[in-house]
Design an enzyme around this catalytic site. Sequence first.
Site, mmCIF file in Angstrom:
data_model
loop_
_atom_site.group_PDB
_atom_site.id
_atom_site.type_symbol
_atom_site.label_atom_id
_atom_site.label_comp_id
_atom_site.label_asym_id
_atom_site.label_seq_id
_atom_site.Cartn_x
_atom_site.Cartn_y
_atom_site.Cartn_z
ATOM 1 N N GLY A 15 0.856 -1.195 0.000
ATOM 2 C CA GLY A 15 0.000 0.000 0.000
ATOM 3 C C GLY A 15 0.886 1.237 0.000
ATOM 4 O O GLY A 15 2.098 1.161 -0.235
ATOM 5 N N LYS A 36 0.496 -10.010 -0.323
ATOM 6 C CA LYS A 36 -0.228 -11.283 -0.293
ATOM 7 C C LYS A 36 -1.225 -11.421 -1.435
ATOM 8 O O LYS A 36 -1.723 -12.508 -1.686
ATOM 9 C CB LYS A 36 -0.892 -11.489 1.075
ATOM 10 C CG LYS A 36 -2.025 -10.540 1.349
ATOM 11 C CD LYS A 36 -2.470 -10.595 2.807
ATOM 12 C CE LYS A 36 -3.397 -11.721 3.103
ATOM 13 N NZ LYS A 36 -4.156 -11.524 4.359
ATOM 14 N N GLN A 48 -10.871 7.413 -1.061
ATOM 15 C CA GLN A 48 -11.539 8.304 -2.018
ATOM 16 C C GLN A 48 -11.236 9.773 -1.751
ATOM 17 O O GLN A 48 -10.746 10.499 -2.598
ATOM 18 C CB GLN A 48 -13.057 8.096 -1.932
ATOM 19 C CG GLN A 48 -13.529 6.778 -2.469
ATOM 20 C CD GLN A 48 -15.048 6.648 -2.371
ATOM 21 O OE1 GLN A 48 -15.723 7.480 -1.784
ATOM 22 N NE2 GLN A 48 -15.574 5.600 -2.950
ATOM 23 N N GLY A 49 -11.567 10.195 -0.500
ATOM 24 C CA GLY A 49 -11.640 11.613 -0.168
ATOM 25 C C GLY A 49 -10.384 12.376 -0.480
ATOM 26 O O GLY A 49 -10.399 13.353 -1.231
ATOM 27 N N GLU A 116 -13.550 17.997 4.941
ATOM 28 C CA GLU A 116 -14.199 16.783 5.459
ATOM 29 C C GLU A 116 -14.465 17.009 6.940
ATOM 30 O O GLU A 116 -14.007 18.000 7.522
ATOM 31 C CB GLU A 116 -13.305 15.548 5.224
ATOM 32 C CG GLU A 116 -13.184 15.189 3.749
ATOM 33 C CD GLU A 116 -12.342 13.951 3.472
ATOM 34 O OE1 GLU A 116 -12.001 13.231 4.415
ATOM 35 O OE2 GLU A 116 -12.023 13.724 2.301
ATOM 36 N N ASP A 211 -2.365 -9.151 9.569
ATOM 37 C CA ASP A 211 -1.252 -10.118 9.554
ATOM 38 C C ASP A 211 0.007 -9.589 10.254
ATOM 39 O O ASP A 211 0.619 -10.299 11.056
ATOM 40 C CB ASP A 211 -0.898 -10.495 8.108
ATOM 41 C CG ASP A 211 -2.094 -11.080 7.362
ATOM 42 O OD1 ASP A 211 -2.793 -11.929 7.944
ATOM 43 O OD2 ASP A 211 -2.339 -10.685 6.212
ATOM 44 N N HIS A 232 -16.512 4.008 9.561
ATOM 45 C CA HIS A 232 -16.830 5.111 8.652
ATOM 46 C C HIS A 232 -18.341 5.280 8.627
ATOM 47 O O HIS A 232 -19.067 4.296 8.453
ATOM 48 C CB HIS A 232 -16.298 4.813 7.249
ATOM 49 C CG HIS A 232 -16.269 6.027 6.378
ATOM 50 N ND1 HIS A 232 -17.411 6.634 5.913
ATOM 51 C CD2 HIS A 232 -15.244 6.769 5.909
ATOM 52 C CE1 HIS A 232 -17.081 7.695 5.184
ATOM 53 N NE2 HIS A 232 -15.771 7.799 5.168
ATOM 54 N N ARG A 279 -15.700 11.695 12.724
ATOM 55 C CA ARG A 279 -16.352 10.438 12.352
ATOM 56 C C ARG A 279 -16.977 9.648 13.493
ATOM 57 O O ARG A 279 -18.013 9.022 13.329
ATOM 58 C CB ARG A 279 -15.302 9.529 11.731
ATOM 59 C CG ARG A 279 -15.385 9.529 10.280
ATOM 60 C CD ARG A 279 -14.289 8.751 9.704
ATOM 61 N NE ARG A 279 -13.971 9.436 8.472
ATOM 62 C CZ ARG A 279 -12.950 9.178 7.721
ATOM 63 N NH1 ARG A 279 -12.091 8.244 8.079
ATOM 64 N NH2 ARG A 279 -12.747 9.831 6.618
ATOM 65 N N HIS A 340 -13.681 0.748 9.216
ATOM 66 C CA HIS A 340 -12.931 1.503 8.213
ATOM 67 C C HIS A 340 -11.437 1.573 8.489
ATOM 68 O O HIS A 340 -10.634 1.398 7.575
ATOM 69 C CB HIS A 340 -13.509 2.923 8.158
ATOM 70 C CG HIS A 340 -12.880 3.813 7.141
ATOM 71 N ND1 HIS A 340 -12.882 3.519 5.795
ATOM 72 C CD2 HIS A 340 -12.216 5.013 7.258
ATOM 73 C CE1 HIS A 340 -12.264 4.494 5.122
ATOM 74 N NE2 HIS A 340 -11.838 5.391 6.000
ATOM 75 N N ARG A 375 -9.465 8.812 14.225
ATOM 76 C CA ARG A 375 -8.632 9.519 13.233
ATOM 77 C C ARG A 375 -9.394 10.650 12.549
ATOM 78 O O ARG A 375 -10.551 10.485 12.156
ATOM 79 C CB ARG A 375 -8.146 8.518 12.185
ATOM 80 C CG ARG A 375 -7.446 9.187 11.021
ATOM 81 C CD ARG A 375 -6.770 8.212 10.121
ATOM 82 N NE ARG A 375 -7.674 7.333 9.424
ATOM 83 C CZ ARG A 375 -8.361 7.657 8.334
ATOM 84 N NH1 ARG A 375 -8.302 8.898 7.842
ATOM 85 N NH2 ARG A 375 -9.127 6.778 7.735
ATOM 86 N N SER A 380 -4.865 9.590 7.184
ATOM 87 C CA SER A 380 -4.184 8.281 7.125
ATOM 88 C C SER A 380 -3.181 8.201 5.980
ATOM 89 O O SER A 380 -2.069 7.702 6.155
ATOM 90 C CB SER A 380 -5.200 7.143 7.017
ATOM 91 O OG SER A 380 -6.024 7.336 5.908
HETATM 92 C C1 SIN Z 1 -13.356 9.162 2.810
HETATM 93 O O1 SIN Z 1 -13.187 9.550 1.670
HETATM 94 O O2 SIN Z 1 -14.382 9.392 3.446
HETATM 95 C C2 SIN Z 1 -12.279 8.330 3.468
HETATM 96 C C3 SIN Z 1 -11.099 9.140 3.726
HETATM 97 C C4 SIN Z 1 -10.445 8.727 5.009
HETATM 98 O O3 SIN Z 1 -10.668 7.620 5.511
HETATM 99 O O4 SIN Z 1 -9.750 9.546 5.582
#
Ligand code: SIN
Length: 500
Positions: A15, A36, A48-49, A116, A211, A232, A279, A340, A375, A380
């Site tokens: 990632g 994996k 996404q955000g 956000e 893992d 989320h 959140r 999430h 968070r 992230s």
């Molecule tokens: C989202 O687009 O809502 C997720 C972004 C995030 O987890 O910070």
Amino acid sequence: MKEIRQYDVLILGGGLAGIYTALKLDSNLKIGIYVKDAINKGSSNLAQGGIAGEINSSKEKKDEHYEDTLKAGSYVNDKNAVRILVDEADDALKDLISLGVKFDVDKDGNLIKTLEGGHRSRRILHAGGDDTGNHIMSDLRNTLYQRTNIKVFENEMAIELLHQDGEVKGAIVINHQNEEIYILANKVVLATGGIGAIYQNTTNEKFNCGDGIAMAYRLGLKIKDMEFVQFHPTAFYDDKMGQKFLISEAVRGEGAYLKNIEGERFMEKYTPLKELAPRDIVSQSIYREMYDTFSDHVYLDITYKDSDFVKNRFPTIYKHCLDYGIDITKDLIPVVPVEHFLCGGIEVDLYGRTALKNLYAVGECAFTGVHGANRLASNSLLECVVFGKRVAEDINKTKDQCEKINIILPDMKLAKKKYNFKDIRQETRELMSRYVFIVRTKDGLEMAKKILTKHYKNLLKINVLSRYYYETLNMVTVALIVINQALERKESIGSHFRID
Ligand code: SIN
């Protein structure tokens, strides 16, 4: 005959945390990245955000990002780590751009910033509208493929870490034919992501079984703050279980309202911040509203906004919903909170170093302390980049010490069985989703603990060389750590909500 491979640095996970760390390592180092599944799979690709961070901003704006991060985390964050996160964001974002990442810009070429929940101002960069993770990852992979010192191995899963005399020495990996390979390395970086697979519904890839955390736990490393699992508020509601499509928080950032099944806005009842609260508060409010209206979802409403704006700003979400017969410019979007993100993980210092010499952890599997009890949205991806760079800097400092690795390899004596452990996996997901979800009680946590402890003991009695065995063992291990730490924390804070 054992198959043995050797690297200067072994990175487990492909990632953003794993790939970015690899890109920042000295080009003289021989690096192996093991994933994996396929390299283009993984939760970073699904983000996404956007990615938060003050770029070309004043000290006051950075201080605001610092404050917002602490507030969202209920002030139990590690303040030094948060300071680093917000202060090093500017460099991190510029570095991503220099590595080929193309963030969205306006017609004059200026970066577009969105809002956000929990952010007091627009400081979130995005790419492809609402396809940020995918764009960042594919741009970085293009850069990665040009590096001849880095090799990527797909469908090869690490099952245990190799260690001797208080130092990590590599890992044992199994390939898709369930054959073990011994990977020796001077430094090992865990970037294995989160734990979404232990819940019925998650925005993560289904293979995120915790893992790296479970392997570190088996070596006795400290795993912290696991009770802080973030849910989320708005995953797309449908009747299938498993990986859920995200309806980005940025949709609320651009003005969408939450409505209950009666079509009434409700967030004002719970917080003056309404839809733009952090959140944990939004998920808990939705949970309460679903309970009071005897329903299993609520709605997001962005129909009042200009339809061209909505289609251009959220092309991925628009298309996904349309595939389900929902035109988000005209219809309400059914949504539900799901697992999430994990705020806790393997304890590391400010350079990603674990307590075991030469072993590092970064990204969602690591506990840097930046997130506290919940968070802040879009912090992230930023954490992956800021702390990935620090891990690389630390390794680069000691690169001259890379040397031949001497280790007596363990004899795994593992049986090749075809067990699939389906029932244990299913029961784990059911128990976590019922008793270790947004609302928790002592009785529920203890009930889940009792059943999962029995499974854990049974799994330890056998040794099977298969991905399914290790994934199941890891799932049950991390589920029990979450439960134990949730039992220990008796007060409600952030994403950990006890109603007893
Ligand atoms: C989202 O687009 O809502 C997720 C972004 C995030 O987890 O910070």
